[in-house]
Enzyme design. Structure first.
Site, PDB file in Angstrom:
ATOM      1  N   ARG A   1       0.834  -1.200   0.000  1.00 55.29           N
ATOM      2  CA  ARG A   1       0.000   0.000   0.000  1.00 55.29           C
ATOM      3  C   ARG A   1       0.874   1.258   0.000  1.00 55.29           C
ATOM      4  O   ARG A   1       2.077   1.199   0.208  1.00 55.29           O
ATOM      5  CB  ARG A   1      -0.915   0.035   1.234  1.00 55.29           C
ATOM      6  N   GLY A   2       0.224   2.399  -0.216  1.00 51.87           N
ATOM      7  CA  GLY A   2       0.833   3.697   0.012  1.00 51.87           C
ATOM      8  C   GLY A   2       2.177   3.918  -0.650  1.00 51.87           C
ATOM      9  O   GLY A   2       2.366   3.679  -1.845  1.00 51.87           O
TER      10      GLY A   2
ATOM     11  N   ASP B   1       6.706 -12.184   6.519  1.00 56.82           N
ATOM     12  CA  ASP B   1       6.512 -11.632   7.856  1.00 56.82           C
ATOM     13  C   ASP B   1       7.905 -11.344   8.392  1.00 56.82           C
ATOM     14  O   ASP B   1       8.655 -12.261   8.727  1.00 56.82           O
ATOM     15  CB  ASP B   1       5.784 -12.631   8.767  1.00 56.82           C
TER      16      ASP B   1
ATOM     17  N   TYR C   1       8.344   4.752  19.359  1.00 58.50           N
ATOM     18  CA  TYR C   1       8.494   4.668  17.906  1.00 58.50           C
ATOM     19  C   TYR C   1       9.870   5.156  17.480  1.00 58.50           C
ATOM     20  O   TYR C   1      10.547   4.526  16.645  1.00 58.50           O
ATOM     21  CB  TYR C   1       7.391   5.502  17.259  1.00 58.50           C
TER      22      TYR C   1
END
Length: 314
Positions: free
Chosen positions: A15-16, A79, A177
């Site tokens: 995505r993105g 993964d 983060y």
């Protein structure tokens, strides 16, 4: 005889930004391995192509977009928390394409909150996907990146990491983060030093981060003004510029997309505005960043190599 097309693995490409990077690499002559966790039956996608920032966009739909546009792509599920799974992805890539030239690590887990409000499970997930996932992909890819080119067996491969420059404001409100993202930038700076020490002058690893927010899966919320966003093509253009630049120019650097493109002579940034005529988006990154070099930068002291010590014990 035509030269064989280079091969790129883009991790986090469903995505993105990652999707855009994969598509634009294919447009520029790369055979692309589109890697992420999310899969689907691309032949059943309706509409096609799906919204690039939605869950309907998967490695399979992105690979289909590339192939239907005349490019070459291979969708491989991975993964990154499982190193054996990561090794298997790289092994399948080399078996299929017989080479590897570029790794782009875009996979990431996000949780922005104070330390108190960041549960341990969230912290652990971010560390496993962000620095640990990157480390595993680099470890699995390096032997194959070293095989490319005519640099005395020292390789001409490239690695691009989606991680930021190191500066204190980045910690605000997202310390957990930042720990992981800075770990990724530390790998960029440290591996670059390894390349230099080992005489791998054509190898390069570079970190890249947006100067202004980009339209992506991470910015699909009501609090984000569309006029404050840029198209993801600015990021893919910056990556293309990085991998075309001499290795010595980009190795070990933590760059911002807009600023590096300016270095390369780009002046028209309105082409990247998500909302035409909306004005330049607000920068989310500082205009100037601190240097992390110290006066004693080149003094290694009594450098210790644990592999040598271990070998001596054996």
């Amino acid at each position: 005889m035509a030269a064989e097309k280079p091969v790129a693995i883009v991790v986090g490409a469903s995505r993105g930004i990652g999707r855009q990077v994969a598509i634009d690499l294919a447009k520029n002559g790369y055979r692309v391995v589109v890697a992420a966790k999310t899969t689907s039956d691309a032949s059943a996608s309706d509409p096609f192509p799906p919204n690039p920032n939605s869950p309907q966009s998967t490695i399979n739909t992105v690979a289909r977009e590339i192939t239907e546009a005349g490019g070459e792509a291979l969708a491989l599920q991975v993964d990154v928390r499982d190193f054996e799974n990561t090794e298997d992805m790289v092994r399948k890539t080399v078996q299929h394409y017989r080479r590897l030239d570029l790794l782009v690590y875009n996979s990431g887990a996000i949780w922005w909150a104070s330390v108190e409000k960041t549960p341990m499970k969230r912290f652990q997930l971010m560390q496993r996907v962000n620095p640990e996932g990157l480390y595993g992909c680099v470890q699995a890819c390096l032997p194959h990146l070293y095989e490319n080119g005519e640099n005395g067996g020292k390789g001409e491969g490239r690695i691009v990491v989606i991680s930021p420059p190191v500066y204190s404001r980045f910690l605000r409100g997202k310390t957990a983060y930042a720990i992981g993202k800075w770990g990724m930038s530390a790998l960029t700076m440290g591996l670059a030093m390894d390349f230099n020490r080992e005489g791998r002058s054509e190898m390069a690893i570079t970190s890249l981060w947006p100067a202004a927010a980009i339209d992506s899966a991470a910015t699909q919320n009501v609090d984000t003004r569309r006029a404050e966003l840029r198209k993801p093509t600015i990021f893919s253009d910056a990556i293309l510029a990085i991998i075309k630049a001499p290795a010595t120019e980009v190795n070990g650097r933590c760059l911002l997309d807009e600023d590096f493109l300016r270095e390369q002579g780009v002046t028209n940034f309105s082409q990247y505005d998500l909302v035409p005529g909306g004005g330049p988006p607000r920068r989310i990154m500082p205009a100037e960043l601190p240097s992390l070099r110290v006066r004693e930068q080149d003094d290694e002291g009594n450098r210790v190599d644990s592999t040598s010590r271990r070998a001596a014990k054996l």
